[in-house]
Design a protein around this motif. Structure first.
Motif, short mmCIF file in Angstrom:
data_model
loop_
_atom_site.label_atom_id
_atom_site.label_comp_id
_atom_site.label_asym_id
_atom_site.label_seq_id
_atom_site.Cartn_x
_atom_site.Cartn_y
_atom_site.Cartn_z
N GLU A 1 38.89 38.41 50.28
CA GLU A 1 37.88 37.47 49.53
C GLU A 1 37.76 38.28 48.08
O GLU A 1 37.66 37.60 47.07
N LEU A 2 37.62 39.59 48.22
CA LEU A 2 37.39 40.38 46.89
C LEU A 2 38.59 40.41 45.85
O LEU A 2 38.62 40.28 44.87
N ARG A 3 40.06 40.23 46.49
CA ARG A 3 41.24 40.16 45.85
C ARG A 3 41.09 38.86 44.84
O ARG A 3 41.25 38.60 43.96
N ALA A 4 40.61 37.75 45.72
CA ALA A 4 40.51 36.39 45.25
C ALA A 4 39.47 36.41 43.98
O ALA A 4 39.70 35.79 43.03
N ALA A 5 38.43 37.14 44.10
CA ALA A 5 37.32 37.17 43.14
C ALA A 5 38.01 38.04 41.94
O ALA A 5 37.64 37.45 40.83
N LEU A 6 38.75 38.83 42.21
CA LEU A 6 39.16 39.66 41.01
C LEU A 6 40.25 38.80 40.29
O LEU A 6 40.31 38.90 38.95
#
Length: 330
Positions: A137-142
């Motif tokens: 989820e954090l990768r997607a936000a980045l």
């Protein structure tokens, strides 16, 4: 909103925020102007601070200028202004990287104001990171953060990650024996710098991090062949987590967009508890930069490689005093 010129102390504070941006070897190759009459900021390239061997086409200079521009936009948005921005607004003056005019009000939909707390928290960390995987989820936000600045962010894995690591390792080996690269390091590293107040620019030895004795993290050895008293060694990550940022085209305006995207990604990563450093060695060699691309997707022109992960926060590097980089005009 108030359409009068910003008070000088506010202009100074905004430029202080902008200048917290990262740049290659912490050269800080930028200057700022503020024009009271038009209420406009100029972000300019400081061509006296280029790296002639590592950055002959000034691509890294534009990346740093773009990062400073993003910080300025974030700081203005936090003040409630909408930062209306034009890239390379004067074809006759290529050193003028951008013009920013605070209009208002800032809607908040850009997501910029929320990034402000990270501006002075973000520092490059050249220490080992944990093997803990960054959540999807954090990768997607980045990835979304980079897309918001018209850039693409990917996380190479498997054989592509191995290819990127091998290219970075090859570039680091070249740099260690390349006279021009060594000259750039000698110019922009500061030995025997006990605190941030002893230098105004460059990478001080206390920020070099330990020398790598194992692991696959692509670390630049800022000491080169020099000895740093008291510097230890450490095992780095066996499986580094790298993020590759690219743009569709490869023009100066794309480099500025990439610099903004890079900083937006780094600020969000900082807020989410990630540490970061740069792995730019292969980008300094024209024959190694192109193979960094994923040959399957063939996506764009690689502009920066980031190392991300959970680990120690790096120490703050010195910054040029604002009076040295800011001109306020009528």
């Amino acid at each position: 909103m108030n359409q009068q010129a910003l008070p000088d102390e506010r202009v100074t504070a905004l430029v202080h925020d902008a200048a917290a941006a990262p740049s290659m070897h912490n050269a800080q190759p930028w200057r700022f102007g503020y024009f009271r009459g038009s209420r406009t900021f100029h972000v300019r390239a400081d061509l006296d601070r280029v790296l002639p061997h590592s950055d002959p086409d000034h691509r890294a200079l534009h990346l740093g200028g773009g990062a400073a521009l993003l910080n300025l936009r974030v700081a203005l948005a936090r003040e409630g202004w909408h930062p209306a921005t034009r890239l390379l607004p004067d074809p006759a003056d290529p050193a003028l990287l951008a013009a920013v005019q605070p209009t208002g009000p800032e809607s908040g939909e850009s997501g910029l104001p929320g990034l402000y707390p990270a501006i002075h928290q973000r520092h490059s960390s050249r220490f080992p990171f944990e093997e803990t995987e960054i959540p999807q989820e954090l990768r997607a936000a980045l990835v979304d953060a980079a897309r918001g600045e018209e850039a693409m962010l990917t996380f190479p894995s498997s054989w592509h990650l191995q290819q990127v690591l091998e290219l970075l390792e090859e570039a680091e080996a070249r740099n260690l024996t390349d006279r021009g690269s060594d000259q750039d390091l000698a110019e922009w590293t500061r030995m025997n710098a006990p605190s941030v107040n002893t230098a105004r620019d460059g990478v001080p030895d206390y920020a070099f991090g330990p020398r790598k004795r194992g692991g696959k993290a692509p670390m630049r050895d800022f000491a080169g062949s020099r000895s740093v008293p008291g510097r230890g060694t450490a095992e780095f990550e066996r499986t580094p987590q790298l993020a590759v940022l690219s743009t569709t085209h490869d023009r100066p305006e794309d480099w500025l967009r990439a610099g903004q995207a890079m900083e937006r990604v780094l600020l969000l990563a900082t807020l989410e508890g990630l540490s970061s450093s740069f792995a730019t060695q292969a980008l300094e060699w024209s024959d190694l930069r192109w193979p960094l691309r994923d040959p399957v997707s063939g996506a764009g022109h690689i502009q920066i490689v980031l190392r991300l992960g959970y680990g120690p926060k790096g120490p703050g590097a010195p910054r040029r005093p604002v009076p040295d980089i800011l001109d306020i005009q009528p």
